[in-house]
Design an enzyme around this catalytic site. Structure first.
Site, PDB file in Angstrom:
ATOM      1  N   ASP A   1       0.766  -1.202   0.089  1.00  0.00           N
ATOM      2  CA  ASP A   1       0.258  -0.136  -0.280  1.00  0.00           C
ATOM      3  C   ASP A   1       1.062   1.023  -0.077  1.00  0.00           C
ATOM      4  O   ASP A   1       2.102   1.089   0.475  1.00  0.00           O
ATOM      5  CB  ASP A   1      -1.428  -0.016   1.115  1.00  0.00           C
TER       6      ASP A   1
HETATM    7  N1  URA Z   1      -1.227  -6.166   3.817  1.00  0.00           N
HETATM    8  C1  URA Z   1      -2.327  -4.761   3.766  1.00  0.00           C
HETATM    9  O1  URA Z   1      -2.592  -4.267   4.224  1.00  0.00           O
HETATM   10  N2  URA Z   1      -0.548  -3.734   3.333  1.00  0.00           N
HETATM   11  C2  URA Z   1       0.213  -4.438   2.563  1.00  0.00           C
HETATM   12  O2  URA Z   1       0.311  -3.015   2.008  1.00  0.00           O
HETATM   13  C3  URA Z   1       0.504  -5.399   3.154  1.00  0.00           C
HETATM   14  C4  URA Z   1       0.294  -6.225   3.126  1.00  0.00           C
END
Ligand code: URA
Length: 240
Positions: free
Chosen positions: A102
């Site tokens: 993310d």
């Molecule tokens: N899980 C998430 O919620 N975000 C990420 O960036 C990676 C795994």
């Protein structure tokens, strides 16, 4: 594509004529004579017939990056800086991301133009472990370890997450290992426990661990030995 098919196509021959050329030892694959009609050829393979180049190899790229917060894990984005923007490599636009993070997550990100490698790493069936350090806004409940091991049902996809390992580091910090990669998986799992994730950092994917000396925004080649493969090509890269 198989070697015999490539040779036949290149010379506009029938398959049996291609077999004769291969059997005569006139075909080199990555510099070595191949007598195997069924030799699997991908776009990273160099193929020669006599002195003639049948296929020039595309440069294979395997990179690891320390993704900084605020940069998008995408190859293009209309509004934000992407991880591709951080790279300085003439072939960077051939890359795709093997397991996104993310925008505000940090840590190990793998980029490649070899779909077989990324598929092997990211296919849910491969069950490659991915380890994260998570910080939350509130105390992680004591039953969290059991809940992660049991799995959470995600109604949107109608799936139950595979058993995940949770190690509590302190009240609001934990190390989590998952074996799949669902959309926002870690945040959604902590959300079920009433915890909001305030920081998420990926430490490792399978046997690849983010090196301590790779600083946010920096990247480097993933060496053949680190991929557990024989060398395919030498790649030059520098840090950001
Ligand atoms: N899980 C998430 O919620 N975000 C990420 O960036 C990676 C795994």
């Amino acid at each position: 594509m198989k070697l015999d098919r490539l040779i036949a196509k290149h010379r506009s021959l029938g398959r049996s004529e291609a077999h004769r050329l291969i059997a005569a030892g006139r075909v080199l694959v990555d510099g070595l004579c191949s007598l195997a009609n069924q030799h699997e050829i991908d776009r990273f393979t160099r193929v020669e017939l006599d002195a003639e180049i049948v296929q020039s190899p595309q440069r294979a790229l395997y990179l690891m990056m320390h993704k900084p917060a605020g940069v998008v894990s995408a190859t293009v984005d209309a509004g934000h800086r992407t991880v591709i923007d951080l790279l300085h490599d003439p072939d960077k636009h051939t890359l795709h991301i093997a397991g996104r993070l993310d925008r505000w997550s940090t840590g190990l990100l793998l980029l490649t133009n070899d779909g077989r490698w990324s598929k092997q790493l990211m296919d849910a069936s491969s069950k490659v472990p991915k380890t994260y350090v998570v910080e939350t806004d509130s105390r992680i409940p004591s039953d969290a370890v059991a809940a992660f091991a049991e799995g959470f049902h995600f109604a949107a996809e109608d799936i139950t997450t595979q058993p995940a390992e949770l190690v509590l580091l302190d009240d609001c910090r934990a190390r989590v290992t998952i074996h799949e990669g669902r959309h926002h998986q870690i945040k959604r799992m902590f959300g079920r426990l009433g915890c909001f994730v305030t920081a998420l950092h990926r430490e490792s994917i399978g046997g690849l661990t983010l090196p301590e000396d790779l600083l946010p925004g920096q990247w480097r080649e993933v060496m053949a030995e680190e991929r557990g493969l024989s060398a395919r090509s030498k790649i030059c890269c520098s840090t950001h």
